[in-house]
Write a protein that holds these residues in place. Structure first.
Motif, PDB file in Angstrom:
ATOM      1  N   LEU A  35      31.023  28.425   8.335  1.00  0.00           N
ATOM      2  CA  LEU A  35      31.245  29.853   8.576  1.00  0.00           C
ATOM      3  C   LEU A  35      32.417  30.322   7.730  1.00  0.00           C
ATOM      4  O   LEU A  35      33.413  29.606   7.596  1.00  0.00           O
ATOM      5  N   SER A  36      32.292  31.509   7.139  1.00  0.00           N
ATOM      6  CA  SER A  36      33.425  32.078   6.412  1.00  0.00           C
ATOM      7  C   SER A  36      33.503  33.571   6.677  1.00  0.00           C
ATOM      8  O   SER A  36      32.497  34.230   6.947  1.00  0.00           O
ATOM      9  N   CYS A  37      34.723  34.073   6.600  1.00  0.00           N
ATOM     10  CA  CYS A  37      34.967  35.503   6.767  1.00  0.00           C
ATOM     11  C   CYS A  37      35.913  35.929   5.650  1.00  0.00           C
ATOM     12  O   CYS A  37      37.107  35.600   5.672  1.00  0.00           O
ATOM     13  N   THR A  45      39.965  34.351   2.435  1.00  0.00           N
ATOM     14  CA  THR A  45      38.815  33.954   3.243  1.00  0.00           C
ATOM     15  C   THR A  45      39.252  32.942   4.285  1.00  0.00           C
ATOM     16  O   THR A  45      39.984  31.996   3.970  1.00  0.00           O
ATOM     17  N   PHE A  46      38.814  33.161   5.505  1.00  0.00           N
ATOM     18  CA  PHE A  46      38.974  32.170   6.562  1.00  0.00           C
ATOM     19  C   PHE A  46      37.666  31.389   6.588  1.00  0.00           C
ATOM     20  O   PHE A  46      36.599  31.972   6.729  1.00  0.00           O
ATOM     21  N   ALA A  47      37.754  30.084   6.438  1.00  0.00           N
ATOM     22  CA  ALA A  47      36.563  29.239   6.411  1.00  0.00           C
ATOM     23  C   ALA A  47      36.703  28.148   7.469  1.00  0.00           C
ATOM     24  O   ALA A  47      37.787  27.605   7.670  1.00  0.00           O
ATOM     25  N   GLY A  48      35.606  27.877   8.143  1.00  0.00           N
ATOM     26  CA  GLY A  48      35.609  26.849   9.176  1.00  0.00           C
ATOM     27  C   GLY A  48      34.191  26.496   9.524  1.00  0.00           C
ATOM     28  O   GLY A  48      33.282  26.653   8.713  1.00  0.00           O
ATOM     29  N   LYS A  49      34.015  26.034  10.745  1.00  0.00           N
ATOM     30  CA  LYS A  49      32.657  25.717  11.177  1.00  0.00           C
ATOM     31  C   LYS A  49      32.446  26.212  12.597  1.00  0.00           C
ATOM     32  O   LYS A  49      33.366  26.243  13.414  1.00  0.00           O
ATOM     33  N   SER A  53      29.873  25.773  20.345  1.00  0.00           N
ATOM     34  CA  SER A  53      30.158  27.120  20.858  1.00  0.00           C
ATOM     35  C   SER A  53      31.596  27.564  20.610  1.00  0.00           C
ATOM     36  O   SER A  53      32.172  28.319  21.388  1.00  0.00           O
ATOM     37  N   SER A  54      32.165  27.111  19.507  1.00  0.00           N
ATOM     38  CA  SER A  54      33.492  27.582  19.132  1.00  0.00           C
ATOM     39  C   SER A  54      33.644  27.538  17.611  1.00  0.00           C
ATOM     40  O   SER A  54      32.827  26.938  16.918  1.00  0.00           O
ATOM     41  N   ILE A  55      34.687  28.177  17.133  1.00  0.00           N
ATOM     42  CA  ILE A  55      35.015  28.151  15.716  1.00  0.00           C
ATOM     43  C   ILE A  55      36.092  27.093  15.538  1.00  0.00           C
ATOM     44  O   ILE A  55      37.130  27.150  16.196  1.00  0.00           O
ATOM     45  N   GLN A  56      35.841  26.140  14.652  1.00  0.00           N
ATOM     46  CA  GLN A  56      36.741  24.990  14.508  1.00  0.00           C
ATOM     47  C   GLN A  56      37.175  24.805  13.059  1.00  0.00           C
ATOM     48  O   GLN A  56      36.511  25.271  12.133  1.00  0.00           O
ATOM     49  N   ASP A  57      38.282  24.091  12.892  1.00  0.00           N
ATOM     50  CA  ASP A  57      38.767  23.664  11.572  1.00  0.00           C
ATOM     51  C   ASP A  57      38.916  24.821  10.588  1.00  0.00           C
ATOM     52  O   ASP A  57      38.503  24.725   9.425  1.00  0.00           O
ATOM     53  N   VAL A  58      39.509  25.909  11.031  1.00  0.00           N
ATOM     54  CA  VAL A  58      39.660  27.092  10.189  1.00  0.00           C
ATOM     55  C   VAL A  58      40.801  26.894   9.203  1.00  0.00           C
ATOM     56  O   VAL A  58      41.900  26.493   9.573  1.00  0.00           O
ATOM     57  N   VAL A  59      40.505  27.172   7.941  1.00  0.00           N
ATOM     58  CA  VAL A  59      41.507  27.143   6.884  1.00  0.00           C
ATOM     59  C   VAL A  59      41.504  28.490   6.175  1.00  0.00           C
ATOM     60  O   VAL A  59      40.508  29.215   6.199  1.00  0.00           O
ATOM     61  N   THR A  60      42.625  28.815   5.564  1.00  0.00           N
ATOM     62  CA  THR A  60      42.746  30.050   4.807  1.00  0.00           C
ATOM     63  C   THR A  60      42.663  29.720   3.326  1.00  0.00           C
ATOM     64  O   THR A  60      43.384  28.853   2.843  1.00  0.00           O
ATOM     65  N   VAL A  61      41.767  30.403   2.622  1.00  0.00           N
ATOM     66  CA  VAL A  61      41.536  30.148   1.209  1.00  0.00           C
ATOM     67  C   VAL A  61      41.747  31.448   0.445  1.00  0.00           C
ATOM     68  O   VAL A  61      41.199  32.481   0.836  1.00  0.00           O
ATOM     69  N   PRO A  62      42.526  31.434  -0.640  1.00  0.00           N
ATOM     70  CA  PRO A  62      42.661  32.656  -1.426  1.00  0.00           C
ATOM     71  C   PRO A  62      41.342  33.008  -2.111  1.00  0.00           C
ATOM     72  O   PRO A  62      40.618  32.118  -2.575  1.00  0.00           O
ATOM     73  N   VAL A  64      37.472  34.122  -2.805  1.00  0.00           N
ATOM     74  CA  VAL A  64      36.191  33.686  -2.255  1.00  0.00           C
ATOM     75  C   VAL A  64      36.019  32.211  -2.601  1.00  0.00           C
ATOM     76  O   VAL A  64      36.119  31.839  -3.767  1.00  0.00           O
ATOM     77  N   PRO A  65      35.783  31.348  -1.608  1.00  0.00           N
ATOM     78  CA  PRO A  65      35.651  29.914  -1.910  1.00  0.00           C
ATOM     79  C   PRO A  65      34.427  29.623  -2.768  1.00  0.00           C
ATOM     80  O   PRO A  65      33.422  30.329  -2.684  1.00  0.00           O
ATOM     81  N   ARG A  66      34.530  28.600  -3.597  1.00  0.00           N
ATOM     82  CA  ARG A  66      33.401  28.205  -4.445  1.00  0.00           C
ATOM     83  C   ARG A  66      32.226  27.723  -3.613  1.00  0.00           C
ATOM     84  O   ARG A  66      31.084  28.013  -3.914  1.00  0.00           O
ATOM     85  N   GLN A  67      32.532  26.959  -2.573  1.00  0.00           N
ATOM     86  CA  GLN A  67      31.474  26.440  -1.709  1.00  0.00           C
ATOM     87  C   GLN A  67      31.098  27.524  -0.710  1.00  0.00           C
ATOM     88  O   GLN A  67      31.930  27.986   0.067  1.00  0.00           O
ATOM     89  N   LYS A  68      29.842  27.941  -0.734  1.00  0.00           N
ATOM     90  CA  LYS A  68      29.388  29.001   0.148  1.00  0.00           C
ATOM     91  C   LYS A  68      29.058  28.464   1.527  1.00  0.00           C
ATOM     92  O   LYS A  68      28.376  27.450   1.661  1.00  0.00           O
ATOM     93  N   ALA A  69      29.546  29.168   2.540  1.00  0.00           N
ATOM     94  CA  ALA A  69      29.252  28.806   3.921  1.00  0.00           C
ATOM     95  C   ALA A  69      27.818  29.204   4.262  1.00  0.00           C
ATOM     96  O   ALA A  69      27.236  30.093   3.634  1.00  0.00           O
ATOM     97  N   GLN A  70      27.271  28.578   5.286  1.00  0.00           N
ATOM     98  CA  GLN A  70      25.916  28.912   5.716  1.00  0.00           C
ATOM     99  C   GLN A  70      25.856  30.297   6.349  1.00  0.00           C
ATOM    100  O   GLN A  70      24.837  30.984   6.255  1.00  0.00           O
ATOM    101  N   ILE A  71      26.936  30.709   7.008  1.00  0.00           N
ATOM    102  CA  ILE A  71      27.041  32.058   7.569  1.00  0.00           C
ATOM    103  C   ILE A  71      28.282  32.679   6.955  1.00  0.00           C
ATOM    104  O   ILE A  71      29.389  32.181   7.133  1.00  0.00           O
ATOM    105  N   ARG A  72      28.076  33.780   6.191  1.00  0.00           N
ATOM    106  CA  ARG A  72      29.186  34.416   5.498  1.00  0.00           C
ATOM    107  C   ARG A  72      29.341  35.865   5.957  1.00  0.00           C
ATOM    108  O   ARG A  72      28.375  36.620   5.978  1.00  0.00           O
TER     109      ARG A  72
END
Length: 115
Positions: A35-37, A45-49, A53-62, A64-72
């Motif tokens: 998941l990314s926002c 971009t905040f990216a995590g998974k 039923s929760s959002i986990q492992d959120v990192v902040t990336v300057p 747009v990340p190169r690797q596209k999340a499944q839900i953006r």
């Protein structure tokens, strides 16, 4: 304009709300997806998974990340804060173009109960 810290706090609130959700909302968030926002005004971009039923492992990336999340998701920081705070309706924000969602049709159908 919302700051990165305000947006991170809103995302943490959203994660906490999802973790204690029940019924259809809990079922919809039982997916295991990346998941990314992207906050367009802050170019961060905040990216995590989404898992368990929760959002986990959120990192902040300057940018747009190169690797596209499944839900953006893409929106401004103010929209994120407004959605989580209850001042904005997600469906209306999405319909007016203030929120962009990119995901598979299957994921969109499953997540529709969150809208």
């Amino acid at each position: 304009m919302a700051t990165i810290e305000e947006c991170r706090s809103a995302l943490d609130t959203l994660a906490a709300n999802l973790a204690k959700a029940e019924g259809a909302v809990r079922d919809a968030t039982a997916l295991e997806r990346s998941l990314s926002c992207h906050l367009t005004d802050l170019d961060v971009t905040f990216a995590g998974k989404l898992a368990g039923s929760s959002i986990q492992d959120v990192v902040t990336v300057p940018g747009v990340p190169r690797q596209k999340a499944q839900i953006r998701l893409a929106m401004t920081g103010d929209v994120l804060v407004g959605l989580v705070g209850g001042e904005l309706n997600f469906a209306k924000a999405w319909g007016s173009g203030r929120v962009r969602v990119q995901a598979s049709l299957r994921d969109l159908l499953r997540l529709r109960s969150l809208l």
